[in-house]
Design an enzyme around this catalytic site. Structure first.
Site, PDB file in Angstrom:
ATOM      1  CB  SER A  28      -5.502 -17.416  42.356  1.00 56.84           C
ATOM      2  OG  SER A  28      -4.220 -17.900  42.678  1.00 56.84           O
ATOM      3  CB  SER A 150       9.871 -21.993  37.507  1.00 65.95           C
ATOM      4  OG  SER A 150      10.539 -20.753  37.586  1.00 65.95           O
ATOM      5  CE1 TYR A 175       8.195 -21.984  42.777  1.00 59.82           C
ATOM      6  CE2 TYR A 175      10.001 -20.862  41.683  1.00 59.82           C
ATOM      7  CZ  TYR A 175       8.704 -21.320  41.680  1.00 59.82           C
ATOM      8  OH  TYR A 175       7.899 -21.129  40.568  1.00 59.82           O
ATOM      9  CE  LYS A 179       7.466 -24.938  40.691  1.00 59.76           C
ATOM     10  NZ  LYS A 179       6.146 -25.165  40.069  1.00 59.76           N
TER      11      LYS A 179
END
Ligand code: NAP
Length: 309
Positions: A28, A150, A175, A179
């Site tokens: 996805s 990110s 998160y 990253k």
């Protein structure tokens, strides 16, 4: 805004015939768009994720475009599954030209994996670290390793001891940490590629904030649907826009010699101070091997002869 990452990356005319690309997390979102783009450019594409139905749909779409693809499932929270994925790749391709370490996400609830490591760090950093290490024997001499990081890596530090606990877990902090690990991993991998004297490169990138991917599905309450509804707005970047820098780093001649760098919008950017800390990069590399109970990858490339006696 584009529906073709290769157009935004300026590589529509590139010929990837004869090349093999593994895109993790290509069932996805950004990875799926990158996989379709590589398929259009003529590469053989190895599609990865956990969702078999979605993975086979991407394979069929690439085949409809005239390309060649295969779905290889693996849960990145499962160490054995990553070893098996690497074994399958290694035995079924001659060489891997591009490894796109893209699978990952934001996970709201804290949990420890079988390794005793916090889930986000495990899936977003340890799994691609292990996969890359295991695929070294099959990486082409000029292979490109592209990792999806990110801008969220900014504003945090990486304390590797903190990933052994989920006390006081906060999804966004976990998160950000993972990253940041992606950027540090990229820099250390590039340094070791360089020391090994080959033409392999490693770069990472920020894809932009992409509401139309599955990334926001773990937000609480109605927020995932609200965020995803932004996708219809014409000025909001699509997953294909998010995949453009991935495709650029994997394909463009302009970055053939670039390594160890962080990109956004198909251009280099300076990552955070923490991301550029070379001691932290080396510590992360060594500690990741310890957490995974594997030998340190590419250790010979940076062995200090002075330490041998
Ligand atoms: N969307 C954004 O705004 C944004 C911004 C910055 C960075 N990123 C990064 O972009 C990358 C791709 O995310 P996306 O936005 O495209 O989201 P997405 O649509 O949710 O795609 C995530 C992909 O990762 C795979 N994945 C997730 N957990 C996995 C696991 N445990 N084992 C194996 N595969 C797993 C998913 O496959 P299955 O579901 O089939 O397992 C899926 O193919 C991520 O690394 C994310 O951190 C996204």
């Amino acid at each position: 805004m584009t529906d073709r990452p290769e157009a935004a990356a300026g590589v529509t005319d590139a010929d990837m015939g004869g090349k093999t690309v593994l895109v993790t997390g290509s069932t996805s979102g950004i990875g799926r768009e990158a996989a379709l783009s590589f398929g259009r450019l003529g590469a053989e594409v190895l599609v990865h994720g956990r969702d078999e139905t979605a993975g086979e749909a991407v394979v069929e779409e690439i085949e409809r475009l005239g390309g060649e693809a295969r779905f290889l499932p693996a849960d990145f929270a499962d160490v054995e599954a990553v070893h098996t994925l690497a074994d399958v790749v290694e035995t079924s391709v001659d060489e891997l030209d591009v490894l796109a370490n893209n699978a990952g996400g934001y996970f709201r609830d804290g949990q420890l994996t079988d390794l005793g490591v916090e889930y986000t760090f495990h899936v977003n950093h340890l799994a691609p670290y292990l996969l890359t290490a295991n695929l070294l024997p099959v990486l082409a001499d000029d292979a490109r390793v592209v990792t999806t990081s990110s801008a969220a890596h900014r504003g945090t530090q990486l304390d590797v001891d903190a990933v052994k606990s989920v006390d006081d877990y906060r999804g966004m902090r976990a998160y950000q940490r993972s990253k940041l690990a992606n950027v540090q991993f990229t820099a250390e991998l590039a340094r070791r590629f360089d020391a090994a004297d080959g033409d392999r490169t490693a770069n990472c990138f920020h894809p932009g904030a992409i509401p139309g991917s599955g990334f926001f599905r773990s937000l609480p309450g109605p927020l995932p649907r609200l965020v995803q509804s932004l996708d219809v707005l014409p000025f909001v970047p699509s997953p294909a826009d998010g995949a453009a820098t991935l495709v650029y780093l994997a394909v463009s001649d302009r970055v053939a010699d670039s390594s160890g760098r962080y990109f956004a919008d198909c251009a280099p950017e300076t990552p955070s101070d923490a991301a550029r800390d070379s001691d932290a990069q080396r510590r992360l590399w060594e500690e990741s091997a310890r957490l995974l109970r594997v030998d340190e990858p590419l250790a010979d490339a940076v062995a200090d002869p002075a330490r041998a006696d």
